[in-house]
Design a protein around this motif. Structure first.
Motif, PDB file in Angstrom:
ATOM      1  N   VAL A  94     -12.199  -6.170  31.439  1.00  0.00           N
ATOM      2  CA  VAL A  94     -13.717  -6.865  30.626  1.00  0.00           C
ATOM      3  C   VAL A  94     -13.566  -6.760  29.326  1.00  0.00           C
ATOM      4  CG1 VAL A  94     -16.010  -6.656  30.269  1.00  0.00           C
ATOM      5  CG2 VAL A  94     -15.108  -6.464  32.530  1.00  0.00           C
ATOM      6  N   VAL A  95     -12.998  -5.665  28.705  1.00  0.00           N
ATOM      7  CA  VAL A  95     -12.638  -5.200  27.195  1.00  0.00           C
ATOM      8  C   VAL A  95     -11.695  -6.233  26.671  1.00  0.00           C
ATOM      9  CG1 VAL A  95     -12.127  -3.797  25.441  1.00  0.00           C
ATOM     10  CG2 VAL A  95     -13.645  -2.901  27.231  1.00  0.00           C
ATOM     11  N   ILE A  96     -10.824  -6.709  27.454  1.00  0.00           N
ATOM     12  CA  ILE A  96      -9.650  -7.600  26.980  1.00  0.00           C
ATOM     13  C   ILE A  96     -10.333  -8.973  26.933  1.00  0.00           C
ATOM     14  CG2 ILE A  96      -7.652  -8.826  27.783  1.00  0.00           C
ATOM     15  CD1 ILE A  96      -6.828  -6.346  29.251  1.00  0.00           C
ATOM     16  N   PHE A  97     -11.122  -9.322  27.937  1.00  0.00           N
ATOM     17  CA  PHE A  97     -11.680 -10.653  27.720  1.00  0.00           C
ATOM     18  C   PHE A  97     -12.751 -10.628  26.548  1.00  0.00           C
ATOM     19  CE2 PHE A  97     -10.120 -11.355  31.799  1.00  0.00           C
ATOM     20  CZ  PHE A  97      -9.259 -12.545  31.634  1.00  0.00           C
ATOM     21  N   LEU A  98     -13.620  -9.603  26.430  1.00  0.00           N
ATOM     22  CA  LEU A  98     -14.330  -9.517  25.082  1.00  0.00           C
ATOM     23  C   LEU A  98     -13.759  -9.558  23.860  1.00  0.00           C
ATOM     24  CD1 LEU A  98     -16.715  -6.614  26.150  1.00  0.00           C
ATOM     25  CD2 LEU A  98     -17.444  -9.112  26.102  1.00  0.00           C
ATOM     26  N   ILE A  99     -12.507  -9.112  23.598  1.00  0.00           N
ATOM     27  CA  ILE A  99     -11.901  -9.211  22.272  1.00  0.00           C
ATOM     28  C   ILE A  99     -11.194 -10.581  22.185  1.00  0.00           C
ATOM     29  CG2 ILE A  99     -11.750  -6.745  21.872  1.00  0.00           C
ATOM     30  CD1 ILE A  99      -8.879  -6.896  22.837  1.00  0.00           C
ATOM     31  N   THR A 100     -11.057 -11.220  23.478  1.00  0.00           N
ATOM     32  CA  THR A 100     -10.286 -12.146  23.329  1.00  0.00           C
ATOM     33  C   THR A 100     -11.046 -13.674  22.900  1.00  0.00           C
ATOM     34  OG1 THR A 100      -8.684 -11.693  24.958  1.00  0.00           O
ATOM     35  CG2 THR A 100      -9.140 -14.108  24.765  1.00  0.00           C
ATOM     36  N   PHE A 101     -12.410 -13.556  23.412  1.00  0.00           N
ATOM     37  CA  PHE A 101     -13.309 -14.680  23.294  1.00  0.00           C
ATOM     38  C   PHE A 101     -14.266 -14.322  22.326  1.00  0.00           C
ATOM     39  CE2 PHE A 101     -11.930 -15.285  27.849  1.00  0.00           C
ATOM     40  CZ  PHE A 101     -11.323 -16.321  27.385  1.00  0.00           C
ATOM     41  N   PHE A 102     -14.662 -13.005  21.569  1.00  0.00           N
ATOM     42  CA  PHE A 102     -15.216 -12.879  20.368  1.00  0.00           C
ATOM     43  C   PHE A 102     -14.300 -11.970  19.220  1.00  0.00           C
ATOM     44  CE2 PHE A 102     -17.958 -12.371  24.175  1.00  0.00           C
ATOM     45  CZ  PHE A 102     -18.830 -13.374  23.886  1.00  0.00           C
ATOM     46  N   PRO A 103     -13.591 -12.893  18.562  1.00  0.00           N
ATOM     47  CA  PRO A 103     -12.720 -12.419  17.698  1.00  0.00           C
ATOM     48  C   PRO A 103     -13.228 -11.327  16.545  1.00  0.00           C
ATOM     49  CG  PRO A 103     -12.501 -14.961  18.070  1.00  0.00           C
ATOM     50  CD  PRO A 103     -13.684 -14.449  18.606  1.00  0.00           C
ATOM     51  N   ALA A 104     -14.682 -11.534  16.430  1.00  0.00           N
ATOM     52  CA  ALA A 104     -15.133 -10.430  15.518  1.00  0.00           C
ATOM     53  C   ALA A 104     -15.011  -9.206  15.701  1.00  0.00           C
ATOM     54  CB  ALA A 104     -16.659 -10.891  15.563  1.00  0.00           C
ATOM     55  N   LEU A 105     -14.944  -8.989  17.132  1.00  0.00           N
ATOM     56  CA  LEU A 105     -14.849  -7.357  17.525  1.00  0.00           C
ATOM     57  C   LEU A 105     -13.594  -6.805  16.703  1.00  0.00           C
ATOM     58  CD1 LEU A 105     -15.716  -7.852  21.161  1.00  0.00           C
ATOM     59  CD2 LEU A 105     -17.164  -6.670  19.371  1.00  0.00           C
ATOM     60  N   SER A 106     -12.534  -7.650  16.941  1.00  0.00           N
ATOM     61  CA  SER A 106     -11.127  -6.939  16.326  1.00  0.00           C
ATOM     62  C   SER A 106     -10.880  -7.410  14.536  1.00  0.00           C
ATOM     63  CB  SER A 106      -9.820  -7.366  16.976  1.00  0.00           C
ATOM     64  OG  SER A 106      -9.815  -8.789  17.392  1.00  0.00           O
ATOM     65  N   MET A 107     -11.453  -8.580  14.228  1.00  0.00           N
ATOM     66  CA  MET A 107     -11.105  -9.183  12.990  1.00  0.00           C
ATOM     67  C   MET A 107     -12.031  -8.858  11.842  1.00  0.00           C
ATOM     68  SD  MET A 107      -8.478 -10.675  13.598  1.00  0.00           S
ATOM     69  CE  MET A 107      -8.382 -11.771  11.967  1.00  0.00           C
ATOM     70  N   THR A 108     -13.366  -8.144  12.303  1.00  0.00           N
ATOM     71  CA  THR A 108     -14.243  -7.759  11.243  1.00  0.00           C
ATOM     72  C   THR A 108     -13.696  -6.643  10.205  1.00  0.00           C
ATOM     73  OG1 THR A 108     -15.951  -8.333  12.622  1.00  0.00           O
ATOM     74  CG2 THR A 108     -16.519  -6.889  10.720  1.00  0.00           C
ATOM     75  N   VAL A 109     -13.036  -5.483  10.824  1.00  0.00           N
ATOM     76  CA  VAL A 109     -12.523  -4.457   9.939  1.00  0.00           C
ATOM     77  C   VAL A 109     -11.372  -4.892   9.044  1.00  0.00           C
ATOM     78  CG1 VAL A 109     -11.568  -2.297   9.970  1.00  0.00           C
ATOM     79  CG2 VAL A 109     -13.523  -2.645  11.591  1.00  0.00           C
ATOM     80  N   PRO A 110     -10.395  -5.618   9.660  1.00  0.00           N
ATOM     81  CA  PRO A 110      -9.384  -6.044   8.580  1.00  0.00           C
ATOM     82  C   PRO A 110     -10.024  -7.077   7.591  1.00  0.00           C
ATOM     83  CG  PRO A 110      -9.034  -6.878  10.815  1.00  0.00           C
ATOM     84  CD  PRO A 110     -10.038  -5.765  10.901  1.00  0.00           C
ATOM     85  N   ARG A 111     -10.959  -7.921   7.940  1.00  0.00           N
ATOM     86  CA  ARG A 111     -11.420  -8.639   6.811  1.00  0.00           C
ATOM     87  C   ARG A 111     -12.361  -7.834   5.838  1.00  0.00           C
ATOM     88  NH1 ARG A 111     -13.283 -13.325  11.418  1.00  0.00           N
ATOM     89  NH2 ARG A 111     -11.455 -14.521  11.212  1.00  0.00           N
ATOM     90  N   LEU A 112     -13.124  -6.976   6.279  1.00  0.00           N
ATOM     91  CA  LEU A 112     -14.034  -6.250   5.207  1.00  0.00           C
ATOM     92  C   LEU A 112     -12.928  -5.616   4.555  1.00  0.00           C
ATOM     93  CD1 LEU A 112     -16.810  -4.614   7.559  1.00  0.00           C
ATOM     94  CD2 LEU A 112     -17.138  -6.669   6.000  1.00  0.00           C
ATOM     95  N   LEU A 113     -11.812  -5.128   4.754  1.00  0.00           N
ATOM     96  CA  LEU A 113     -10.791  -4.305   3.961  1.00  0.00           C
ATOM     97  C   LEU A 113     -10.029  -5.380   3.100  1.00  0.00           C
ATOM     98  CD1 LEU A 113      -9.723  -1.850   6.520  1.00  0.00           C
ATOM     99  CD2 LEU A 113     -11.490  -1.561   4.591  1.00  0.00           C
ATOM    100  N   GLY A 114     -10.155  -6.688   3.372  1.00  0.00           N
ATOM    101  CA  GLY A 114      -9.532  -7.741   2.720  1.00  0.00           C
ATOM    102  C   GLY A 114      -7.884  -7.953   3.316  1.00  0.00           C
ATOM    103  N   LEU A 115      -7.726  -7.480   4.344  1.00  0.00           N
ATOM    104  CA  LEU A 115      -6.221  -7.275   4.812  1.00  0.00           C
ATOM    105  C   LEU A 115      -6.002  -8.618   5.584  1.00  0.00           C
ATOM    106  CD1 LEU A 115      -6.195  -3.768   6.414  1.00  0.00           C
ATOM    107  CD2 LEU A 115      -5.301  -4.486   4.303  1.00  0.00           C
ATOM    108  N   VAL A 116      -7.161  -9.505   6.086  1.00  0.00           N
ATOM    109  CA  VAL A 116      -6.686 -10.903   6.347  1.00  0.00           C
ATOM    110  C   VAL A 116      -7.935 -11.903   5.991  1.00  0.00           C
ATOM    111  CG1 VAL A 116      -5.883 -10.194   8.544  1.00  0.00           C
ATOM    112  CG2 VAL A 116      -8.289 -10.578   8.266  1.00  0.00           C
ATOM    113  N   ALA A 117      -7.481 -13.015   5.647  1.00  0.00           N
ATOM    114  CA  ALA A 117      -8.548 -13.874   5.021  1.00  0.00           C
ATOM    115  C   ALA A 117      -9.810 -13.899   5.721  1.00  0.00           C
ATOM    116  CB  ALA A 117      -7.785 -15.358   5.114  1.00  0.00           C
ATOM    117  N   GLY A 118     -10.909 -14.274   5.123  1.00  0.00           N
ATOM    118  CA  GLY A 118     -12.314 -13.995   5.775  1.00  0.00           C
ATOM    119  C   GLY A 118     -12.662 -15.516   6.218  1.00  0.00           C
TER     120      GLY A 118
END
Length: 430
Positions: free
Chosen positions: A406-430
């Protein structure tokens, strides 16, 4: 070649051939049978070329740091810390097992190390407290997959090296999914505790006892802070961070806690070197295979075929998750990432999926595969530590695998779960 390689590779594994030799023998046989013998030298030359990499030096250093912390009794401090805060609730030792894995993950980055270190302590304690041995082994195996998700992570280093993705971005992206896996397992334990009347480990600890446990755990808990803070802050590279982590573990174990003597160091170094050699040989053989596959243009052919199924990235992500889950049942996460990453990654990046997001999907999925029957590696480790049959552990682990899926599908279809932290840190484009 790709279509023929995977069945041949699985056949060689099933007859007992070690993974390293199977990964070389399968493409070697295919090259010879297709009249491409001249490329055999390329296959073997790239074993060394695949290992000869500065970023990959982080793997042996992180493994050595984990060995030092494990031998130094740091695992015991983390377990005591966890138990002082949540050991009093129903099913408390199962919760302690999961929380200890989450904390240990921030130091080792290895599911096998987690299963061995946490399992050797928690499985006998849980059995003594009234849990069945198969349940104790199952929850240990299920929670150990958090190790390679919460940074530092050996498989993320391998992915970053293979696919030229930022290690810092992957580490940052793994924080929330790792915590999510741990919390989901604890929710499942809470539901099972109520239904099956799990035992309470002991009385609620006083704040004085919690403070005492925290003091003993504070130095180990600083290790992931130093590692992540240094990498994300740009103070040092992941490879340099791994060396810093090793020195930190050495100082804590030998001179601060004094749980490791200088006489213990040679055996710890040898054990760390052996574990690192296994991983690096697998990386080298997988890089060699990847080079051979590129000659056959299998990746391009597969990409064209995948796009005939659907051009909707959500449908394709659903199908790829199923494929990765099946692959994870039979193949270790590191080799699977190096084999499939260069094939699948470009397909989804071309469909607009962020490279870091796809890396996390792939890493988490294949990591969960380490605890998936019939050939999940940590199942064998848990069986060895507990003395319980793999069949019994495999049955007991199914509810925990369900929540991890279930967690795998959550992070698959809700990218913000994994992408928010690197975006806040400026490691990936917003």
């Amino acid at each position: 070649m790709l279509a023929l390689f995977l069945p041949l590779f699985l056949i060689l594994l099933l007859i007992g051939m070690p993974v390293f030799f199977a990964m070389l023998a399968a493409p070697g046989v295919l090259l010879f049978s297709t009249g491409m013998e001249r490329d055999l030298s390329l296959l073997f030359r790239n074993i060394y070329n695949g290992i000869d990499s500065f970023p990959l030096m982080a793997i042996p250093f992180f493994m050595l740091a984990g060995e030092l912390m494990n031998k130094g009794g740091i695992t015991l401090n983390l377990v005591n810390f966890s138990q002082s805060f949540i050991g009093h609730v129903r099913g408390g030792l199962a919760h302690v097992n999961i929380l200890s894995s989450m904390l240990f993950a921030g130091m080792s980055g290895s599911a096998v190390a987690d299963t061995s270190a946490i399992g050797s302590m928690m499985i006998p304690a849980m059995e003594k407290n009234g849990y069945s041995r198969k349940f104790a082994a199952a929850i240990t195996a299920a929670s150990s997959v958090i190790g390679p998700i919460i940074p530092p992570s050996g498989i993320m280093i391998i992915y970053a090296y293979t696919m030229e993705v930022s290690v810092a971005a992957l580490f940052a992206a793994g924080i929330v999914p790792g915590i999510l896996v741990g919390v989901s397992l604890m929710i499942m334990v809470a539901l099972m505790a109520k239904k099956y009347d799990f035992p309470v480990a002991g009385p609620k600890s006083s704040w004085k006892e919690r403070g005492h446990a925290t003091r003993h755990a504070i130095l180990p808990l600083f290790a992931p802070v130093i590692i992540l803070g240094g990498i994300i802050g740009g103070i040092f590279t992941p490879t340099e961070a791994s060396a810093v982590a090793t020195v930190y573990a050495l100082i804590i174990s030998v001179w601060v806690m004094k749980t490791v003597t200088l006489k213990d160091l040679p055996s710890i170094f040898v054990k760390g070197a052996k574990a690192s050699a296994v991983v690096l040989l697998l990386v080298g053989s997988a890089i060699a295979f990847k080079t051979v596959v590129s000659l056959s243009h299998s990746a391009e052919i597969l990409a064209d075929w995948v796009l005939t199924i659907s051009e909707n990235p959500l449908i394709l992500l659903f199908l790829i998750n199923i494929l990765l889950f099946i692959v994870g049942m039979f193949l270790d996460a590191g080799p699977a990432i190096i084999i499939l990453g260069p094939i699948l990654g470009p397909i989804f990046i071309s469909l607009g999926i962020d490279p870091v997001h796809f890396a996390i999907i792939m890493s988490v999925n294949l990591t969960v595969g380490l605890a998936t029957p019939p050939m999940g590696l940590v199942l064998f480790v848990a069986s060895s530590v507990s003395g319980e049959r793999i069949e019994a552990i495999s049955k007991a682990i199914l509810p925990f695998l369900a929540v991890e899926v279930v967690v795998i599908f959550l992070i698959t279809f809700f990218p913000a779960l994994s992408m928010t932290v690197p975006r806040l840190l400026g490691l990936v484009a917003g």
